[in-house]
Design a protein around this motif. Structure first.
Motif, PDB file in Angstrom:
ATOM      1  N   MET A   1      -7.379 -44.951  12.669  1.00  0.00           N
ATOM      2  CA  MET A   1      -6.690 -44.780  11.400  1.00  0.00           C
ATOM      3  C   MET A   1      -7.554 -43.957  10.462  1.00  0.00           C
ATOM      4  SD  MET A   1      -5.377 -47.730   8.788  1.00  0.00           S
ATOM      5  CE  MET A   1      -4.338 -48.439  10.052  1.00  0.00           C
ATOM      6  N   ILE A   3      -8.474 -42.622   6.827  1.00  0.00           N
ATOM      7  CA  ILE A   3      -8.339 -42.977   5.415  1.00  0.00           C
ATOM      8  C   ILE A   3      -9.135 -41.989   4.598  1.00  0.00           C
ATOM      9  CG2 ILE A   3      -8.750 -44.729   3.649  1.00  0.00           C
ATOM     10  CD1 ILE A   3      -8.479 -46.849   5.773  1.00  0.00           C
ATOM     11  N   GLN A 190      -3.386 -42.783   3.107  1.00  0.00           N
ATOM     12  CA  GLN A 190      -3.208 -42.711   4.548  1.00  0.00           C
ATOM     13  C   GLN A 190      -1.729 -42.579   4.867  1.00  0.00           C
ATOM     14  OE1 GLN A 190      -4.662 -46.874   5.402  1.00  0.00           O
ATOM     15  NE2 GLN A 190      -2.897 -46.874   6.768  1.00  0.00           N
ATOM     16  N   VAL A 213       2.165 -51.720   9.225  1.00  0.00           N
ATOM     17  CA  VAL A 213       0.892 -51.001   9.156  1.00  0.00           C
ATOM     18  C   VAL A 213      -0.130 -51.870   8.444  1.00  0.00           C
ATOM     19  CG1 VAL A 213      -0.298 -48.968   8.247  1.00  0.00           C
ATOM     20  CG2 VAL A 213       2.037 -48.750   9.147  1.00  0.00           C
ATOM     21  N   ARG A 214      -1.235 -52.108   9.128  1.00  0.00           N
ATOM     22  CA  ARG A 214      -2.345 -52.823   8.497  1.00  0.00           C
ATOM     23  C   ARG A 214      -3.300 -51.810   7.876  1.00  0.00           C
ATOM     24  NH1 ARG A 214      -1.453 -55.749  13.275  1.00  0.00           N
ATOM     25  NH2 ARG A 214      -0.929 -57.951  12.910  1.00  0.00           N
ATOM     26  N   TYR A 215      -3.813 -52.138   6.707  1.00  0.00           N
ATOM     27  CA  TYR A 215      -4.750 -51.226   6.053  1.00  0.00           C
ATOM     28  C   TYR A 215      -5.794 -52.013   5.289  1.00  0.00           C
ATOM     29  CZ  TYR A 215      -2.482 -52.000   1.483  1.00  0.00           C
ATOM     30  OH  TYR A 215      -2.004 -52.552   0.324  1.00  0.00           O
ATOM     31  N   THR A 216      -6.889 -51.335   5.015  1.00  0.00           N
ATOM     32  CA  THR A 216      -7.973 -51.941   4.245  1.00  0.00           C
ATOM     33  C   THR A 216      -8.133 -51.168   2.946  1.00  0.00           C
ATOM     34  OG1 THR A 216      -9.111 -52.624   6.257  1.00  0.00           O
ATOM     35  CG2 THR A 216     -10.410 -52.551   4.223  1.00  0.00           C
ATOM     36  N   SER A 224      -1.623 -50.722  -4.642  1.00  0.00           N
ATOM     37  CA  SER A 224      -1.280 -49.771  -3.592  1.00  0.00           C
ATOM     38  C   SER A 224       0.090 -49.194  -3.905  1.00  0.00           C
ATOM     39  CB  SER A 224      -1.253 -50.440  -2.218  1.00  0.00           C
ATOM     40  OG  SER A 224      -2.528 -50.919  -1.872  1.00  0.00           O
ATOM     41  N   GLN A 307      -1.138 -55.651   4.670  1.00  0.00           N
ATOM     42  CA  GLN A 307      -0.141 -55.139   5.609  1.00  0.00           C
ATOM     43  C   GLN A 307       1.115 -54.725   4.845  1.00  0.00           C
ATOM     44  OE1 GLN A 307       0.602 -56.964   9.596  1.00  0.00           O
ATOM     45  NE2 GLN A 307       2.656 -57.361   8.793  1.00  0.00           N
ATOM     46  N   TYR A 333      -4.095 -45.670  -2.561  1.00  0.00           N
ATOM     47  CA  TYR A 333      -4.838 -46.737  -3.210  1.00  0.00           C
ATOM     48  C   TYR A 333      -5.286 -46.242  -4.579  1.00  0.00           C
ATOM     49  CZ  TYR A 333      -5.530 -47.152   1.849  1.00  0.00           C
ATOM     50  OH  TYR A 333      -5.353 -47.138   3.202  1.00  0.00           O
TER      51      TYR A 333
END
Length: 654
Positions: A1, A3, A190, A213-216, A224, A307, A333
């Protein structure tokens, strides 16, 4: 992924000063310095009247160009994409409603990475009735991508479709840049779901292709943002999905509902009308002749794991699956909004000469503006000073509740003053929540607008109903909002002509035709509804004004009623009625002119002349033209009065 993290000098200084009690004050000073060096605005030019055509062999045709955008160090407040389509000089205008995508391809020179990030989506109009000199401009905010629109950037316009490349569009595209402090610091972005996803195919479920979609989220994240372009296409059984079926879509964030909406759009009130095809038909979140506004969904989010999920209403097609969902989406973000009390004036809807606001103008009262709250605190009150330049300004105290990054259309009370044929109207915002606005540079706008036409204060309204008069309502109001005349559906019968003499006091008035079914007094694809019209005459029978019968949801006319009105003996007023517009053999064309003139009727297809009918002198006439010698398909009928084109209509020979 992948970012992207936006490491600006401002963010680096924030980290260095995180443990000091003076960091916020120093950051404020730094921001002020940067903004002072980058105040004002500029326009970045990309395409200029570039002729674009389809490539029928592939179904798409790519057009690329480079634009020189602000430097990375510039403080950018907002970016607005301005897209214009017009009729090309060297060929007829394109016909079909195709889905075109505007993307960032490369930045930093010819050796830069190919990114292909969709920033806007254009649904082209049905252009067969648009002639030489026609053009239309749309606008959409692209500020979320401002970190990428820096220095040299390659922009792509991907034109789709399969029509012959002997017709096309003239494409012009600019990006208007406003400098100033960011509304909120961008920390990264992303991609989410991008592509054309089958809908209703049991062998390839939508949910299996569009996965969560998982994101940090990075440190200092406050919220977000999902920015999504989404249109439905294809027509299958049993619901004509996806172009002509209504279905819901929802966005979940960390398992909680963040947004749910019906993916359906009203098209009969489109500002661009009439068009040469089925422009009035509502569609799956898009309309022909529309630069789509993306859905922007903000969700509170702290740094750490999250997520996001996109879900569609369950649907299974029968037989051949044609439906697909065309999605372009990205996750951003953002840190805490830069200011607490900050508003911007997004636009003046009325009075205005902007094409996008044609259905609101010319306005005679209740000027309308769009305000966006870009402060972290909900907007509850606002002072608005407004008025025509040269006239004493008015003040309005607005109260409401507007969350961060949301907009509201505000009607400003009172009449719109007119000083001349061309006027200017100004609006200034101040005191959001009773506080000083943090960035007043985007609190004011000035529009130009034309005063309404002048008509006699006594005139005849001639209204011919179609076969569905229950759909239509006519009302006339003065500038104070008082009703002066109305024609209710219950007082009319089908296919009947009504003549009403109306006497008004001197002043501004607005005459409104409303169609509750959204198909106007005539629509080419629905000959069964008949052929109606609405026209104004003076008491001698001279034609004054003609409403467009193919008007979808309706049409309005603002005018000044004058006892001293003098007839216009220079400009010829013209009325046309062509019916049916879908036929196997003949069409009838009715022509009415305010003064006798030379008339020519041309029947063409893609610019090729098939029939020419000329009349040396005519004021009124009814003509029947046979199409039996012509092949099946779409034709265009143009009427020229003294060599000036006054009417264009589409005819389909079945």
């Amino acid at each position: 992924m992948l970012i992207f993290f936006y490491k600006s000098k401002t963010n680096m200084k924030r980290k260095m000063m995180r443990k000091t009690n003076l960091w916020s004050m120093l950051l404020c000073l730094l921001t002020t310095t940067v903004v002072a060096q980058n105040s004002g605005s500029t326009v970045v030019h990309t395409f200029h009247k570039k002729t674009i055509v389809t490539d029928p062999s592939k179904g798409e045709n790519s057009y690329k160009t480079w634009g020189v955008f602000p430097k990375a160090s510039a403080a950018v407040r907002r970016m607005t994409l301005q897209l214009t389509l017009g009729s090309p000089d060297e060929m007829p205008t394109a016909h079909w409603d195709y889905c075109d995508v505007i993307s960032i391809r490369r930045k930093g020179g010819v050796h830069g990475e190919d990114k292909r990030i969709e920033i806007a989506r254009m649904l082209t109009p049905y252009g067969s009735i648009f002639g030489k000199g026609w053009q239309w401009m749309w606008e959409v905010d692209v500020t979320d991508f401002q970190h990428l629109l820096r220095d040299s950037v390659e922009i792509e316009y991907l034109h789709t479709g399969y029509e012959p490349n002997t017709v096309g569009w003239a494409l012009t595209m600019d990006v208007a840049v406003q400098f100033g402090p960011s509304i909120a610091p961008l920390l990264g972005m992303q991609p989410l779901w991008n592509g054309k996803f089958k809908y209703g195919d049991s062998t390839a479920p939508f949910a299996a292709a569009v996965m969560p979609v998982r994101y940090t989220a990075p440190a200092q994240t406050s919220f977000s943002r999902v920015r999504i372009q989404h249109t439905g296409h294809g027509a299958d059984k049993p619901r004509n999905c996806s172009e002509f079926c209504s279905r819901w879509r929802q966005i979940l964030h960390d398992g909680k509902l963040a947004d749910k909406r019906d993916m359906w759009k009203e098209c009969s009130d489109n500002a661009l009308y009439p068009q040469g095809g089925t422009w009035i038909y509502d569609r799956a979140y898009w309309c022909p002749g529309d630069l789509q506004r993306p859905d922007v969904i903000d969700m509170p989010a702290k740094s750490g794991a999250h997520q996001v999920d996109l879900q569609m209403e369950p649907y299974t097609a029968t037989g051949n699956v044609q439906a697909y969902e065309h999605i372009g989406s990205y996750l951003f973000y953002y840190g805490q909004p830069t200011h607490q009390h900050d508003v911007l004036l997004e636009d003046i809807v009325a009075p205005s000469n902007k094409q996008a606001f044609t259905r609101y103008n010319p306005a005679i009262n209740n000027a309308s503006i769009i305000v966006r709250n870009v402060g972290s605190q909900p907007l509850k009150s606002l002072t608005i000073v407004y008025g025509t330049v040269g006239v004493a300004q008015k003040t309005y105290q607005w109260k409401g509740l507007l969350p961060f990054n949301q907009t509201v259309m505000i009607a400003l009370p009172g009449a719109v003053d007119m000083l001349a044929k061309d006027n200017q109207f100004t609006v200034m915002l101040s005191q959001p929540n009773g506080k000083a606005d943090a960035w007043p540079a985007d609190n004011s706008l000035t529009t130009t607008y034309k005063a309404p036409i002048t008509l006699p204060n006594v005139f005849v309204l001639k209204y011919k109903t179609n076969n569905r008069p229950a759909d239509n309502y006519i009302a006339l109001h003065n500038a104070a909002g008082e009703k002066q005349f109305e024609k209710r559906p219950t007082s009319t019968v089908a296919n009947t002509e009504y003549n009403d003499t109306i006497s008004l006091a001197a002043g501004y008035h607005r005459l409104q035709l409303t169609d509750t079914s959204g198909n106007g007094l005539q629509f080419w694809a629905q000959p069964q509804q008949g052929d109606g019209f609405l026209r104004l005459y003076d008491t001698t029978g001279r034609l004054l004004y003609v409403f467009e019968s193919d008007c979808g949801a309706g049409e309005a006319l603002s005018f000044y009623a004058s006892p001293q009105y003098k007839p216009d003996t220079v400009n010829i007023q013209a009325a046309f009625s062509m019916f049916p517009r879908r036929t196997k053999d003949n069409i009838q064309l009715d022509i009415e002119l305010s003064t006798a003139a030379k008339v020519a009727v041309k029947i063409t297809v893609d610019g090729i002349l098939h029939q020419l009918h000329e009349y040396r002198s005519m004021r009124n006439g009814k003509f029947t033209y046979s199409l039996l010698s012509l092949p099946q398909g779409r034709f265009v009928v143009d009427v020229y009065v003294n060599d000036v084109r006054k009417f264009t209509g589409r005819v389909n020979r079945d």
